[in-house]
Scaffold this active site. Structure first.
Site, mmCIF file in Angstrom:
data_model
loop_
_atom_site.group_PDB
_atom_site.id
_atom_site.type_symbol
_atom_site.label_atom_id
_atom_site.label_comp_id
_atom_site.label_asym_id
_atom_site.label_seq_id
_atom_site.Cartn_x
_atom_site.Cartn_y
_atom_site.Cartn_z
ATOM 1 C CG ASN A 1 -7.541 -0.588 2.926
ATOM 2 O OD1 ASN A 1 -8.396 0.103 3.475
ATOM 3 N ND2 ASN A 1 -7.066 -1.717 3.455
ATOM 4 C CE LYS B 1 -3.899 -0.935 5.759
ATOM 5 N NZ LYS B 1 -3.164 -2.073 6.213
ATOM 6 C CG HIS C 1 -7.936 -5.825 4.512
ATOM 7 N ND1 HIS C 1 -7.091 -5.957 5.604
ATOM 8 C CD2 HIS C 1 -7.248 -5.129 3.579
ATOM 9 C CE1 HIS C 1 -5.946 -5.357 5.323
ATOM 10 N NE2 HIS C 1 -6.007 -4.855 4.111
ATOM 11 C CD GLU D 1 -5.254 -4.187 8.241
ATOM 12 O OE1 GLU D 1 -6.122 -3.328 8.010
ATOM 13 O OE2 GLU D 1 -4.066 -4.069 7.873
ATOM 14 C CD GLU E 1 -4.165 -6.660 0.470
ATOM 15 O OE1 GLU E 1 -3.720 -5.579 0.078
ATOM 16 O OE2 GLU E 1 -4.907 -6.766 1.455
ATOM 17 N N GLY F 1 1.686 -3.807 5.669
ATOM 18 C CA GLY F 1 2.104 -2.821 6.658
ATOM 19 C C GLY F 1 3.450 -3.108 7.298
ATOM 20 C CB SER G 1 5.035 -3.423 1.936
ATOM 21 O OG SER G 1 4.732 -3.656 3.297
HETATM 22 C C1 PEP Z 1 -3.639 -3.158 2.680
HETATM 23 O O1 PEP Z 1 -4.121 -2.480 3.574
HETATM 24 O O2 PEP Z 1 -4.365 -3.851 1.973
HETATM 25 C C2 PEP Z 1 -2.197 -3.108 2.439
HETATM 26 C C3 PEP Z 1 -1.689 -3.838 1.485
HETATM 27 O O3 PEP Z 1 -1.464 -2.294 3.276
HETATM 28 P P1 PEP Z 1 0.075 -1.817 3.034
HETATM 29 O O4 PEP Z 1 0.177 -1.314 1.624
HETATM 30 O O5 PEP Z 1 0.275 -0.720 4.045
HETATM 31 O O6 PEP Z 1 0.953 -2.996 3.272
#
Ligand code: PEP
Length: 255
Positions: free
Chosen positions: A9, A11, A94, A96, A166, A172, A213
């Site tokens: 992803n 973003k 997601h 976000e 997630e 992040g 992460s």
């Molecule tokens: C994500 O954007 O779905 C995500 C898991 O980000 P990160 O790997 O940076 O934590």
């Protein structure tokens, strides 16, 4: 057997030129990977270019969001018909988008139905906040997100969905759930809910990624967990080296 699936992803990162540079690198390093499904999800502005660059390759393309109507006066949105021209996957719900853009279980459900109706594979994101986690509410909250997302979706369609568990506090931040906790939550809040909603066969058919992460040095620990079928990778998907190492480490761990 569920085929492992790792998706990046991106973003709101990467201009068209940067996106093309990244996929050119990934084609070189990952172009021969056939035992694992791979995809990148660029921002909407780079979807067409990335889709062209990856055409005929083993790396799929996903959008990061879409609206549920086929067309209309919805300024700024992309429809399933438009996404389908450029992508095989779409990330839905997601955290976000839930946090900053008002996405709810109801809108995720509408988008999920639209994606399935148009033959786009949805990657539906679910996960709890730190407060919910600390309060011991993870399984009930994620289970509720699941019931909201899948409302009204028949079993034969449900089996085509990919889920990404997630935990919001792990996205992040450099923090991760332990592989054991992620595995348990996927079992209790996702597969058990799917079994109750549908049946065991449907629950066992659906792939569930872990996200939060994921890095080259922790991918193996997650992918060996029986309930975890891959990863949704944010930050570490933005560089050829780190995304490649994640995929290679996952492949090595599964051998
Ligand atoms: C994500 O954007 O779905 C995500 C898991 O980000 P990160 O790997 O940076 O934590």
């Amino acid at each position: 057997m569920r085929k492992p699936f790792i998706a990046g992803n991106w973003k709101m990162y990467k201009t068209v030129a940067q996106a093309l540079e990244l996929v050119a690198g990934l084609k070189q390093t990952l172009g021969d990977v056939l035992t694992m499904e791979l995809a990148v999800c660029p921002p909407a502005t780079a979807l067409a270019a990335v889709s062209g660059a990856l055409a005929g390759s083993n790396i799929g393309v996903g959008a990061q969001n879409m609206y549920w109507k086929d067309e209309g006066a919805f300024t700024g949105e992309s429809s399933p018909v438009m996404v389908k021209e450029l992508a095989q996957y779409v990330i839905l719900g997601h955290s976000e988008r839930r946090q900053f853009f008002g996405e709810t279980d109801e809108t995720v459900n509408l988008k999920l139905k639209a994606a399935l109706a148009h033959g786009i594979t949805p990657i539906v994101c679910i996960g709890e906040s730190l407060e919910q986690n600390k309060a011991g509410e993870t399984v009930s909250f994620v289970g509720g997100q699941m019931r909201g997302a899948f409302a009204g979706i028949p079993a034969e369609d449900a089996a085509k969905v990919v889920l990404a568990y997630e935990p919001i506090w792990a996205i992040g931040t450099g923090l991760t759930a332990t592989p054991e906790d992620a595995n348990r939550i996927i079992k209790e809040a996702i597969r058990d809910v799917l079994t109750a909603f549908y049946d065991t066969a449907t629950a066992e058919a659906i792939r569930v990624q872990y996200g939060g992460s994921v890095k080259p040095d922790n991918m193996a620990d997650f992918i060996v967990m029986p309930e975890i079928d891959g990863a949704l990778v944010g930050g570490a998907s933005l560089k050829v080296d780190s995304f490649t190492a994640i995929v290679k480490n996952a492949l090595a761990a599964l051998k």
